[in-house]
Design a protein around this motif. Sequence first.
Motif, PDB file in Angstrom:
ATOM      1  N   HIS A  29      -3.271  -2.315   1.446  1.00 20.01           N
ATOM      2  CA  HIS A  29      -3.185  -3.331   0.407  1.00 20.01           C
ATOM      3  C   HIS A  29      -2.085  -4.313   0.789  1.00 20.01           C
TER       4      HIS A  29
ATOM      5  N   THR B  24     -13.628   6.379   2.605  1.00 16.42           N
ATOM      6  CA  THR B  24     -14.461   7.207   1.742  1.00 16.42           C
ATOM      7  C   THR B  24     -15.629   7.767   2.548  1.00 16.42           C
TER       8      THR B  24
ATOM      9  N   SER C 142      -1.384   3.246  -5.711  1.00 17.39           N
ATOM     10  CA  SER C 142      -2.198   3.149  -4.502  1.00 17.39           C
ATOM     11  C   SER C 142      -2.375   4.508  -3.846  1.00 17.39           C
TER      12      SER C 142
ATOM     13  N   TRP D 261       3.311   0.331  -8.089  1.00 18.33           N
ATOM     14  CA  TRP D 261       2.064   0.117  -7.362  1.00 18.33           C
ATOM     15  C   TRP D 261       1.924   1.089  -6.202  1.00 18.33           C
TER      16      TRP D 261
ATOM     17  N   ILE E 176      -7.540  -5.179   0.018  1.00 16.25           N
ATOM     18  CA  ILE E 176      -7.368  -3.743  -0.193  1.00 16.25           C
ATOM     19  C   ILE E 176      -8.348  -2.988   0.704  1.00 16.25           C
ATOM     20  N   GLY E 177      -8.041  -1.738   0.986  1.00 17.19           N
ATOM     21  CA  GLY E 177      -8.924  -0.932   1.817  1.00 17.19           C
ATOM     22  C   GLY E 177      -8.734   0.543   1.549  1.00 17.19           C
ATOM     23  N   THR E 178      -9.794   1.306   1.729  1.00 18.59           N
ATOM     24  CA  THR E 178      -9.742   2.750   1.545  1.00 18.59           C
ATOM     25  C   THR E 178     -10.708   3.403   2.525  1.00 18.59           C
TER      26      THR E 178
ATOM     27  N   GLN F  53      -5.001   6.408  -5.867  1.00 14.40           N
ATOM     28  CA  GLN F  53      -6.343   5.840  -5.692  1.00 14.40           C
ATOM     29  C   GLN F  53      -6.788   5.829  -4.234  1.00 14.40           C
ATOM     30  N   ASN F  54      -5.972   6.396  -3.336  1.00  6.86           N
ATOM     31  CA  ASN F  54      -6.292   6.432  -1.902  1.00  6.86           C
ATOM     32  C   ASN F  54      -6.469   5.034  -1.308  1.00  6.86           C
ATOM     33  N   LEU F  55      -5.708   4.064  -1.829  1.00  6.62           N
ATOM     34  CA  LEU F  55      -5.712   2.739  -1.222  1.00  6.62           C
ATOM     35  C   LEU F  55      -4.792   2.784  -0.011  1.00  6.62           C
TER      36      LEU F  55
ATOM     37  N   SER G  69       0.805  -1.223   0.000  1.00  8.80           N
ATOM     38  CA  SER G  69       0.000   0.000   0.000  1.00  8.80           C
ATOM     39  C   SER G  69       0.832   1.264   0.000  1.00  8.80           C
TER      40      SER G  69
END
Length: 240
Positions: free
Chosen positions: A79, A107, A71, A67, A103-105, A74-76, A29
């Motif tokens: 990961h 929002t 990431s 990556w 994966i996680g974010t 994409q605001n990941l 991540s």
Amino acid sequence: MTVLTSAEADNPTRWTLSTRVPDDWVDLSGSVSVEESLGVIRAAFDDVGVEVAAQDIELLRGGIEAWHDISRRQNLVIHGFVYQGAEYQGPTATGTEVFWDVIGTVTEIKQFDGPLSTQEVLRHVLPAKMGFEPNDAYTELFETGIGPAIGMTTEYEMPIEVPGAAEDTEPTTRTVGLATVVAVPPNGGPSLVLAGWSLDPAQRNTLGMLLARIAGPATITPLPAAGRPTNGASAPSSEA
């Protein structure tokens, strides 16, 4: 391992996520350095007696660097993947291969108005977005440090891209185990969204337990507009 990160939101402009992820997974991540990620991957190969050529190490380094950039864009914020060979003899041995990708974010999710709870609405929204029927999934509600969460697990037909395939080639799919968790503050706001895939569909509920363990202690704390983001980005302007 504690994950700390930040991203832009409406107001306040940023937040900090704090949670726990497995110490033995490969982190992609960007929350650890490229060299740390590469070291974990090399150690995993060493554990199973696989020698990696120098040119392949450089390819891995380049892929991890790319990556990390993706990431961040994409605001990941989470990961990682977990791999365990069928021959593994340790305390968590299952006798089968384990390959999980998580994966996680964070929002913004607003509180839903109406007779249904936010979690009940998400029970229908998540399958609609992912392409499966709500009744085909096992669903569980539980509490987290962020607020009420919904977890779902199911078998999932995932599209597979075949390198070099002709444009008119029929799409290829693979049945995997899918797990999702969404934790939302009681009044809405910055929320944690986690998703994971297991190559063995039968491992989907165990994977769901891992996601629940990540979400359970999670907290999201707003930062003042003039504060310093933990990911090293410059603070946004406080001017109107």
